[in-house]
Design a protein around this motif. Structure first.
Motif, short mmCIF file in Angstrom:
data_model
loop_
_atom_site.label_atom_id
_atom_site.label_comp_id
_atom_site.label_asym_id
_atom_site.label_seq_id
_atom_site.Cartn_x
_atom_site.Cartn_y
_atom_site.Cartn_z
N HIS A 277 0.83 -1.21 0.00
CA HIS A 277 0.00 0.00 0.00
C HIS A 277 0.86 1.26 0.00
O HIS A 277 0.45 2.29 -0.54
N GLY A 278 2.03 1.19 0.59
CA GLY A 278 2.93 2.33 0.50
C GLY A 278 3.39 2.57 -0.93
O GLY A 278 3.43 3.71 -1.41
N LEU A 279 3.74 1.48 -1.64
CA LEU A 279 4.15 1.60 -3.04
C LEU A 279 3.00 2.10 -3.91
O LEU A 279 3.19 2.95 -4.80
N LEU A 280 1.79 1.58 -3.67
CA LEU A 280 0.63 2.00 -4.46
C LEU A 280 0.27 3.44 -4.17
O LEU A 280 -0.17 4.18 -5.07
N TRP A 281 0.45 3.87 -2.93
CA TRP A 281 0.20 5.27 -2.60
C TRP A 281 1.16 6.18 -3.37
O TRP A 281 0.77 7.21 -3.92
N GLY A 282 2.43 5.78 -3.42
CA GLY A 282 3.41 6.56 -4.20
C GLY A 282 3.08 6.56 -5.68
O GLY A 282 3.21 7.60 -6.35
N LEU A 283 2.63 5.42 -6.21
CA LEU A 283 2.25 5.35 -7.61
C LEU A 283 1.05 6.24 -7.89
O LEU A 283 0.97 6.90 -8.94
N SER A 284 0.09 6.27 -6.96
CA SER A 284 -1.08 7.14 -7.13
C SER A 284 -0.68 8.60 -7.20
O SER A 284 -1.18 9.37 -8.03
#
Length: 433
Positions: A372-379
């Motif tokens: 979720h940290g990686l996906l937050w950065g991608l968002s």
């Protein structure tokens, strides 16, 4: 609680193998979750944006590029088509609705799209404030545009040439904001909408300026021969430019970027695309087929990365097994002492099994947090660079299955070491020293 405390202390008795197992498991879980959630979100977004569009008609080129540029606004167009060619298909008997699109300019990376009110209806766009456009050079902006650019009703906007920020400003043709849309999670949120005539008007003025500059260049030698005459002509030119009102280009020169078509009957699916593609200047592309093709193109890459992530998870479980088995050998004296103090075989078995469950659950939790940290950065990256807000970091109920499977995987991995621990012989262990 005593058993849980004992298992936790045993787990961190040798921290390096434990940390290695956690790292491998968290990396594998994070990769699998990132790929799964991203594919789910992007796949759903592709279907949502293309809903209600049966066919896209545009210039010859890549069908996928045509769909990406006209439906999702993520690529550059394949070219322009003449309004005369487009009119034939806009009024075709098999077409229930035809929505024109005219692209070419942007405001800080947000695309300015010339269209008609049918485009708003296609995505069920509702006004948060203001009204719809009623004449050229009036715009209705998406909620994301208004938020990022701090635009309010009545503001004046100056677009720049091209679909990326940094192009030449069209300061001669400002737009006026007459409406701001409610956020609805569609492509409308990141677009600036205006009548098609606005796009024609802006670029007609630009073409006239280029023609005037060319004419000035051709007559430079006359200006050098007579400075007084040049000054008088220059004054006349300046007066002409101050009183000049931009007008739309002639009908024969008007162009569109694409048409979005809705069919009147299912029969059009089989016949109309072929009929359009027979024309040399036009091509027809199905958003549904091109979206499926895009997913198919990326499927093999995703499968390869998923296979690597799966290997990481397997390696983590093997590392967990090795850690527990090695701990078993090193703690034989501890097991024998516990047996002498009255600990049952089932307690030793449970202690080792609980270690495996704790380690796998902790690794899975860390993997989900990392994902979720990686996906937050991608968002954030998509929102800042492509103006595509995607809630990639949102929790999905299916992730509960990962948390449910984690203890089970740890228990299965720890069964053999746990069984060996429960079968520890007190006399043999003490005899061997």
């Amino acid at each position: 609680m005593k058993l849980l405390h004992l298992s936790w202390r045993n787990l961190w008795h040798r921290p390096l193998p434990t940390l290695l197992s956690l790292f491998l498991l968290a990396s594998g879980i994070a990769t699998l979750v990132v790929l799964w959630l991203a594919s789910q979100q992007l796949g759903g977004r592709l279907q949502q944006e293309a809903k209600g569009i049966d066919l896209v008609v545009g210039a010859k080129g890549s069908p996928l590029q045509l769909v990406l540029s006209s439906v999702y606004h993520l690529d550059i167009p394949t070219g322009n088509i003449s309004q005369q060619d487009a009119q034939r298909w806009m009024h075709h008997p098999m077409v229930a609705r035809a929505i024109p699109l005219a692209l070419g300019d942007n405001l800080g990376g947000f695309r300015i799209v010339g269209t008609d009110p049918g485009y708003l209806a296609l995505y069920q766009g509702q006004l948060a404030t203001g009204r719809h456009w009623q004449q050229p050079m009036e715009v209705v902006i998406g909620a994301e545009v208004a938020r990022v650019k701090h635009i309010q009703l009545g503001d004046t906007l100056v677009g720049s040439h091209g679909l990326e920020a940094g192009g030449e400003l069209h300061s001669h043709s400002p737009y006026r904001v007459v409406g701001i849309l409610q956020a609805n999670g569609s492509v409308l949120d990141r677009l600036i909408l205006t009548p098609v005539a606005s796009v024609w008007q802006v670029h007609a003025h630009e073409a006239e300026e280029e023609h005037e500059h060319e004419a000035d260049g051709e007559h430079e030698h006359e200006a050098e021969a007579s400075h007084a005459q040049e000054a008088e002509a220059s004054h006349a030119d300046e007066h002409h430019q101050e009183t000049h009102t931009p007008t739309a280009s002639p009908a024969s020169e008007r162009e569109l970027t694409a048409l979005l078509l809705q069919f009147r009957s299912p029969l059009a699916v089989a016949t109309l695309p072929r009929e359009i593609n027979r024309q040399s200047a036009l091509q027809a592309a199905s958003p549904v087929m091109e979206a499926a093709r895009l997913q198919q193109l990326t499927a093999q890459l995703l499968q390869a990365v998923q296979a690597i992530a799966g290997l990481l998870v397997v390696a983590a479980l093997l590392s967990l097994f090795a850690t527990l088995y090695q701990a078993l050998e090193q703690r034989r004296g501890q097991w024998a002492l516990m047996r002498m103090l009255g600990a049952s075989r089932s307690k030793l078995f449970g202690s080792m099994v609980l270690e495996g469950a704790l380690l796998s659950t902790l690794g899975t939790l860390l993997g989900l947090l990392l994902a979720h940290g990686l996906l937050w950065g991608l968002s954030l990256w998509l929102a800042s660079t492509r103006h595509v807000p995607l809630p990639l970091s949102a929790f999905h109920p299916a992730e509960l299955y990962w948390l449910a499977l984690a203890p089970a995987a740890g228990i299965v991995t720890a069964l053999l070491p746990a069984w060996r621990a429960s079968r520890t012989s007190v006399a043999l262990t003490l005899t061997q020293g």
